[in-house]
Scaffold this motif. Structure first.
Motif, PDB file in Angstrom:
ATOM      1  N   LEU A 279       0.865  -1.176   0.000  1.00 27.23           N
ATOM      2  CA  LEU A 279       0.000   0.000   0.000  1.00 27.23           C
ATOM      3  C   LEU A 279       0.898   1.220   0.000  1.00 27.23           C
ATOM      4  N   VAL A 280       0.684   2.118  -0.943  1.00 25.58           N
ATOM      5  CA  VAL A 280       1.558   3.279  -1.116  1.00 25.58           C
ATOM      6  C   VAL A 280       0.740   4.547  -0.957  1.00 25.58           C
ATOM      7  N   SER A 281       1.189   5.415  -0.068  1.00 28.93           N
ATOM      8  CA  SER A 281       0.547   6.717   0.126  1.00 28.93           C
ATOM      9  C   SER A 281       1.606   7.801  -0.014  1.00 28.93           C
ATOM     10  N   ASP A 282       1.603   8.460  -1.172  1.00 26.95           N
ATOM     11  CA  ASP A 282       2.552   9.561  -1.369  1.00 26.95           C
ATOM     12  C   ASP A 282       2.210  10.741  -0.469  1.00 26.95           C
ATOM     13  N   THR A 390      14.580   6.732  -2.299  1.00 29.01           N
ATOM     14  CA  THR A 390      15.343   5.661  -2.936  1.00 29.01           C
ATOM     15  C   THR A 390      15.617   4.526  -1.960  1.00 29.01           C
ATOM     16  N   SER A 391      16.119   4.865  -0.783  1.00 31.61           N
ATOM     17  CA  SER A 391      16.409   3.828   0.208  1.00 31.61           C
ATOM     18  C   SER A 391      15.130   3.119   0.659  1.00 31.61           C
ATOM     19  N   ALA A 392      13.999   3.854   0.742  1.00 28.67           N
ATOM     20  CA  ALA A 392      12.738   3.240   1.159  1.00 28.67           C
ATOM     21  C   ALA A 392      12.252   2.232   0.116  1.00 28.67           C
ATOM     22  N   VAL A 393      12.370   2.577  -1.172  1.00 27.88           N
ATOM     23  CA  VAL A 393      11.922   1.664  -2.222  1.00 27.88           C
ATOM     24  C   VAL A 393      12.811   0.426  -2.284  1.00 27.88           C
ATOM     25  N   VAL A 394      14.115   0.594  -2.162  1.00 31.34           N
ATOM     26  CA  VAL A 394      15.020  -0.568  -2.173  1.00 31.34           C
ATOM     27  C   VAL A 394      14.741  -1.458  -0.970  1.00 31.34           C
ATOM     28  N   PHE A 395      14.530  -0.862   0.185  1.00 30.84           N
ATOM     29  CA  PHE A 395      14.205  -1.623   1.401  1.00 30.84           C
ATOM     30  C   PHE A 395      12.909  -2.412   1.193  1.00 30.84           C
ATOM     31  N   MET A 396      11.916  -1.779   0.578  1.00 36.70           N
ATOM     32  CA  MET A 396      10.641  -2.443   0.324  1.00 36.70           C
ATOM     33  C   MET A 396      10.808  -3.626  -0.617  1.00 36.70           C
ATOM     34  N   PHE A 409       9.789  -1.185  -9.198  1.00 29.42           N
ATOM     35  CA  PHE A 409      10.880  -0.217  -9.065  1.00 29.42           C
ATOM     36  C   PHE A 409      10.627   0.993  -9.969  1.00 29.42           C
ATOM     37  N   ASN A 410      10.221   0.755 -11.205  1.00 26.57           N
ATOM     38  CA  ASN A 410       9.978   1.857 -12.137  1.00 26.57           C
ATOM     39  C   ASN A 410       8.702   2.628 -11.804  1.00 26.57           C
ATOM     40  N   MET A 411       7.723   1.954 -11.212  1.00 31.71           N
ATOM     41  CA  MET A 411       6.497   2.650 -10.833  1.00 31.71           C
ATOM     42  C   MET A 411       6.746   3.645  -9.705  1.00 31.71           C
ATOM     43  N   LEU A 412       7.559   3.256  -8.749  1.00 29.99           N
ATOM     44  CA  LEU A 412       7.795   4.113  -7.589  1.00 29.99           C
ATOM     45  C   LEU A 412       8.950   5.086  -7.813  1.00 29.99           C
ATOM     46  N   LEU A 413       9.881   4.718  -8.687  1.00 25.99           N
ATOM     47  CA  LEU A 413      10.991   5.608  -9.030  1.00 25.99           C
ATOM     48  C   LEU A 413      11.060   5.717 -10.557  1.00 25.99           C
TER      49      LEU A 413
END
Length: 490
Positions: A279-282, A390-396, A409-413
């Motif tokens: 679940l992603v909340s910008d 960046t670190s949050a997406v890699v951690f996820m 990865f491409n959707m979030l970054l």
């Protein structure tokens, strides 16, 4: 100007009359009597003998209500505190024990009758309270809750908007779960919560919990009964009957309306599929990693709730009783003594304070507690704060282990500059081959001259921070599991 006080036979009943006016009046009457053949002498009554501007009774006199002194409490009893009364009434569906504790004279009967009367599907009540029928989600307080975006890890599901319970889970995570900070570069901190769903909820589950101590309801009950008894002792039967009527009507309404059940439901699949996703909340700078079976995750992203009234037809009669109470209060409360009216107001004031206390606790926080504890059976949460996106997406990605990490990865970054593309390729290749994300300075120094080596250094450091944080998460999870096994063996 001189004035003169004149008494007569009663042609004019006036106060002290100016002398000029009196002279004109006497001349007029004299000429009229001469024409009639006889003499008529008018007399004016004394104002203090024939008319009083003040009754002379004090407000606390037992007969003061018959002399025009009355508190206008009928309207206040019916309309005052309406929203608070409705909020207090709706919490009964989550706390069924309060269903039997409504025996007090409550204000706001009109608003309660209007809100629940529209649920009863009665033509009479629809004509009495015109408008759109009450949405059950409005009564539950779920109408404004919209869930965030969901991305599936294995089945490719993408939902731009999810159900209200995903929003409740995200709020619970932000409000109640302890967060551990992972040290590293900080630009835009994002929280990542790993949620391990081990329990499969049952469909059509009834949600309830104990919210308030039942003994608190004794205060308005005792005050309402005490004020009714006091009115009976002083033989003010109008006020006594109105307080007793309020006690009975509110008690019956709580029993009938409180029979409604808060039902949780979601689409159940009989396939044993994996439901891992995020679940992603910008807006809230929040990512929740959901790890578990398909049904536990499905209940979060597609779950809904409704009210099931077992005695729906009786709600109509409760609404009619509440309207009847409104009419009786407006008509009869002025007939009571001032003492009785004060007792009536006192019972309403204490009941309003009790309803205000019931509604003071945020309904969403109650629903969060019910959903997390009753439906999900208190899943295990691990919450971390990472300094950059960046670190949050890699951690996820490390925690989620998706089937197609490149897509997420491409959707979030979505950055697509040469430096970002090189960075993504290196990280994805290492994640797929399960290699460590540890980089030496020579790694980006050896890059082609066209790359921004400073940017690459920052990105690889962010990835290394995420990897170190994930290793710490694994260590904490293993320690917790070992402790749980030891306690279980004992």
């Amino acid at each position: 100007m001189h004035t003169q006080q004149v008494q007569g036979s009663g042609c004019i009943d006036a106060l002290t009359v100016p002398e000029s006016v009196l002279r004109v009046y006497v001349q007029f009457c004299s000429s009229s009597s001469h024409r009639a053949g006889q003499m008529f002498i008018p007399q004016l009554t004394d104002v203090h003998d024939r008319r009083t501007l003040y009754s002379g009774n004090s407000p606390l006199n037992s007969n003061s209500n018959s002399n025009g002194f009355s508190l206008d409490t009928g309207g206040m009893a019916s309309f005052f505190g309406g929203d608070v009364a409705v909020t207090a009434m709706t919490t009964i569906h989550l706390d069924p024990a309060r269903r039997w504790l409504g025996w007090y004279n409550s204000p706001g009967t009109y608003e309660v009758a209007r809100r629940y009367g529209r649920v009863s599907e009665s033509r009479f009540l629809q004509g009495l309270f015109p408008g759109v029928p009450t949405d059950l989600a409005t009564l539950l307080g779920l109408e404004g809750l919209k869930g965030t975006k969901y991305i599936g890890a294995h089945n490719g599901t993408i939902l731009e908007e999810t159900g209200p319970f995903s929003a409740l889970l995200m709020k619970h995570s932000a409000r109640c779960v302890h967060m551990k900070e992972i040290k590293g570069r900080k630009t835009q901190p994002i929280a990542v919560t790993i949620t391990e769903l081990e329990h499969t909820p049952s469909n059509q589950d009834v949600l309830h919990t104990s919210i308030y101590p039942p003994i608190a309801a004794g205060v308005p009950i005792l005050v309402s009964v005490g004020t009714a008894v006091a009115c009976g002792v002083f033989q003010d039967w109008f006020s006594f009957s109105l307080i007793a009527l309020g006690i009975l009507v509110n008690g019956i309404s709580c029993i009938v309306i409180g029979a409604g059940e808060f039902i949780f439901q979601y689409p159940v699949s009989h396939l044993s599929d994996l439901g891992d996703g995020i679940l992603v909340s910008d807006k809230d700078k929040e990512i929740i990693v959901l790890k578990g079976g398909g049904n536990p995750v499905r209940c979060i992203i597609q779950g809904s709730a409704t009210l099931h009234f077992r005695w729906r037809r009786w709600i109509k009669w409760c609404a009619i009783l509440l309207v009847f109470q409104l009419i009786v209060q407006i008509l009869l409360i002025p007939q009571g003594t001032l003492f009785g009216q004060i007792m009536f107001i006192g019972s309403l004031g204490v009941s309003w304070a009790y309803n205000l206390w019931l509604s003071s606790k945020n309904k969403e926080s109650i629903q969060e507690e019910v959903f997390v504890r009753v439906v999900l059976h208190s899943p295990r949460f691990r919450r971390y704060s990472l300094g950059t996106r960046t670190s949050a997406v890699v951690f996820m990605l490390l925690a989620l282990k998706p089937k197609d990490p490149e897509k997420i990865f491409n959707m979030l970054l979505p950055n697509d500059s040469p430096e970002w593309l090189k960075f993504k390729d290196d990280i994805l290749s290492r994640i797929r081959s399960k290699q460590e994300l540890c980089f030496q300075p020579s790694f980006w120094d050896a890059s082609a001259p066209e790359y921004d080596k400073q940017l690459l250094e920052l990105l690889y450091h962010d990835a290394e921070t995420a990897y170190n944080g994930y290793q710490d998460h694994l260590a904490r999870s293993e320690t917790k599991d070992a402790t749980s096994v030891t306690v279980h063996d004992k």
